[in-house]
Design an enzyme around this catalytic site. Structure first.
Site, PDB file in Angstrom:
ATOM      1  N   GLY A   1       5.485 -49.055 -51.828  1.00  0.00           N
ATOM      2  CA  GLY A   1       5.818 -48.208 -52.867  1.00  0.00           C
ATOM      3  C   GLY A   1       6.522 -48.732 -53.897  1.00  0.00           C
TER       4      GLY A   1
ATOM      5  N   LEU B   1      14.643 -33.332 -65.048  1.00  0.00           N
ATOM      6  CA  LEU B   1      14.973 -32.005 -65.469  1.00  0.00           C
ATOM      7  C   LEU B   1      13.657 -31.439 -66.169  1.00  0.00           C
ATOM      8  CD1 LEU B   1      18.535 -33.010 -67.111  1.00  0.00           C
ATOM      9  CD2 LEU B   1      17.907 -31.728 -64.957  1.00  0.00           C
ATOM     10  N   ASP B   2      12.495 -31.979 -66.069  1.00  0.00           N
ATOM     11  CA  ASP B   2      11.373 -31.313 -66.458  1.00  0.00           C
ATOM     12  C   ASP B   2      11.258 -29.975 -65.823  1.00  0.00           C
ATOM     13  OD1 ASP B   2       8.137 -30.755 -66.102  1.00  0.00           O
ATOM     14  OD2 ASP B   2       8.431 -32.274 -68.017  1.00  0.00           O
TER      15      ASP B   2
ATOM     16  N   HIS C   1      13.923 -42.103 -47.865  1.00  0.00           N
ATOM     17  CA  HIS C   1      14.481 -40.865 -48.167  1.00  0.00           C
ATOM     18  C   HIS C   1      13.659 -39.879 -48.313  1.00  0.00           C
ATOM     19  CE1 HIS C   1      15.462 -40.882 -52.434  1.00  0.00           C
ATOM     20  NE2 HIS C   1      14.414 -41.391 -52.179  1.00  0.00           N
TER      21      HIS C   1
ATOM     22  N   SER D   1      11.363 -25.418 -58.943  1.00  0.00           N
ATOM     23  CA  SER D   1      11.234 -25.076 -57.601  1.00  0.00           C
ATOM     24  C   SER D   1      12.446 -24.834 -57.119  1.00  0.00           C
ATOM     25  CB  SER D   1      10.696 -26.497 -56.816  1.00  0.00           C
ATOM     26  OG  SER D   1       9.272 -26.847 -57.337  1.00  0.00           O
TER      27      SER D   1
ATOM     28  N   ASP E   1      -2.405 -47.173 -48.188  1.00  0.00           N
ATOM     29  CA  ASP E   1      -1.447 -45.918 -47.423  1.00  0.00           C
ATOM     30  C   ASP E   1      -0.915 -46.587 -46.461  1.00  0.00           C
ATOM     31  OD1 ASP E   1      -0.598 -43.815 -45.996  1.00  0.00           O
ATOM     32  OD2 ASP E   1      -2.852 -42.722 -46.138  1.00  0.00           O
TER      33      ASP E   1
ATOM     34  N   ASP F   1       1.132 -49.919 -53.417  1.00  0.00           N
ATOM     35  CA  ASP F   1       1.215 -48.493 -53.631  1.00  0.00           C
ATOM     36  C   ASP F   1      -0.025 -47.818 -53.512  1.00  0.00           C
ATOM     37  OD1 ASP F   1       2.466 -46.026 -54.686  1.00  0.00           O
ATOM     38  OD2 ASP F   1       3.988 -47.103 -55.730  1.00  0.00           O
TER      39      ASP F   1
END
Length: 357
Positions: free
Chosen positions: A201, A124-125, A262, A131, A244, A224
């Site tokens: 990640g 919620l920032d 996702h 966007s 990467d 990561d």
């Protein structure tokens, strides 16, 4: 009585209007939630040790007398939405209403083991959610991510350039990982027979640390972006590696992709999965890839659960990613060269998928 609008009954039209207004003002629900976290209200009630009256709450928050009524309005909306419970304080003559925590607001108490307040603060920032005012522009422009409409670049580039937002994002992902860790503790079957695992990640290692604590003989590599892991220190069976995932993934018996795929298009997911397949395939030995992600199943799951997944499907489009149903997952696995997979429940929203070369 019939209406002149397509011969609809007036009651149908009024019901449609209510649905329209509910969705039109839904952002107030989100902003009220954000307000409660900014004001630290769940933590205040938790530390109070019992339901807190409105007068006590505004006193602690040092609210001007002219705004007390507005605080009450916000608390009543939040209570209606399930974040607080309104109780009557029988000890007071006027039976002043008081607010108690619910299971949901317990997840917003800062300093506790399971706290999702960082997720609220991140999602919620204004820098991120502005966007979503640009859907029209995003839809019409090829190869433009939704975040790029306001940030000027994709999310990962923005995070690399802005350490404060990178911290905000990583804190949010770490808080969500704790929820997944709660589920992983009951998934012993996933880690049986493994000597090593790579958490691709894996952020600051929240999940990796839990895996290492639960399975001390299992070696875990948190993999990561270099910016994420450069200042992190490991332990006896936990190490951090920067790199990467599109180029290579460290070798291990298993690779964990927790809420990673996702974020990406089908084409990118296939690239990632192929690198993971290489990582778990060595001479004479084949490991597995463990995917923790959503599996949409509109025919079998409750409507509310499907609604959340469909909301997430739109949300993740800001990265050009997507949530997938089983057929879509299967297509990715087969095109990446895997032969078989198994889906198990993980959390209410997420499933655990084991895929095998």
């Amino acid at each position: 009585m019939a209406s002149s609008i397509n011969n609809r009954k007036a009651s149908e039209i009024f019901k449609a209007q209510a649905l329209l207004y509910k969705n039109m003002y839904a952002f107030i629900d989100s902003m009220s939630l954000k307000w409660s976290v900014e004001m630290d209200i769940p933590t205040i009630i938790y530390n109070h040790g019992k339901p807190i009256t409105l007068s006590n709450l505004v006193s602690i928050l040092q609210i001007p007398s002219t705004k007390v009524d507005n605080v009450q309005r916000l608390m009543r909306l939040l209570a209606h939405n399930g974040f607080f419970e309104i109780v009557t304080n029988q000890e007071l003559e006027n039976e002043e209403e008081a607010y108690a925590l619910t299971v949901t607001s317990e997840l917003l108490v800062k300093g506790t083991e399971l706290c999702l307040a960082p997720m609220v603060e991140c999602v919620l920032d204004p820098k991120f959610n502005v966007s979503f005012h640009n859907f029209k522009k995003w839809i019409y422009e090829e190869d433009l991510t939704l975040f790029a409409t306001s940030l000027g670049c994709d999310l990962w580039e923005f995070l690399n350039k802005n350490p404060e937002y990178n911290r905000l994002f990583n804190d949010a992902m770490a808080s969500d990982s704790k929820m997944i860790n709660l589920a992983l503790k009951d998934c012993n079957f996933v880690f049986e027979g493994l000597d090593s695992i790579v958490d691709v990640g894996g952020g600051n290692g929240t999940t990796g640390k839990i895996i290492c604590e639960t399975y001390p003989k299992l070696r875990c590599v948190v993999f990561d972006r270099p910016k994420v892991v450069e200042n992190l220190c490991g332990s006896n069976n936990l190490t951090y590696v920067g790199g990467d995932m599109f180029i290579s993934v460290p070798k291990a018996d298993a690779v964990l992709l927790k809420w990673i795929l996702h974020d990406w298009t089908d084409r990118d997911c296939i690239k990632i999965l192929k690198k993971c397949k290489e990582a778990v395939t060595t001479e004479g030995k084949r490991g597995k890839v463990i995917v923790i992600d959503m599996v949409i199943n509109e025919k079998k799951e409750e409507n509310e659960l499907t609604q959340i997944k469909l909301l997430m499907n739109v949300t993740i489009s800001c990265l050009n990613g997507k949530e997938r149903n089983e057929e879509e997952w299967k297509k990715l696995f087969m095109e990446a060269g895997f032969e078989n997979y198994k889906i198990s429940p993980c959390t209410g929203l997420l499933s655990l998928i084991e895929i095998y070369p």
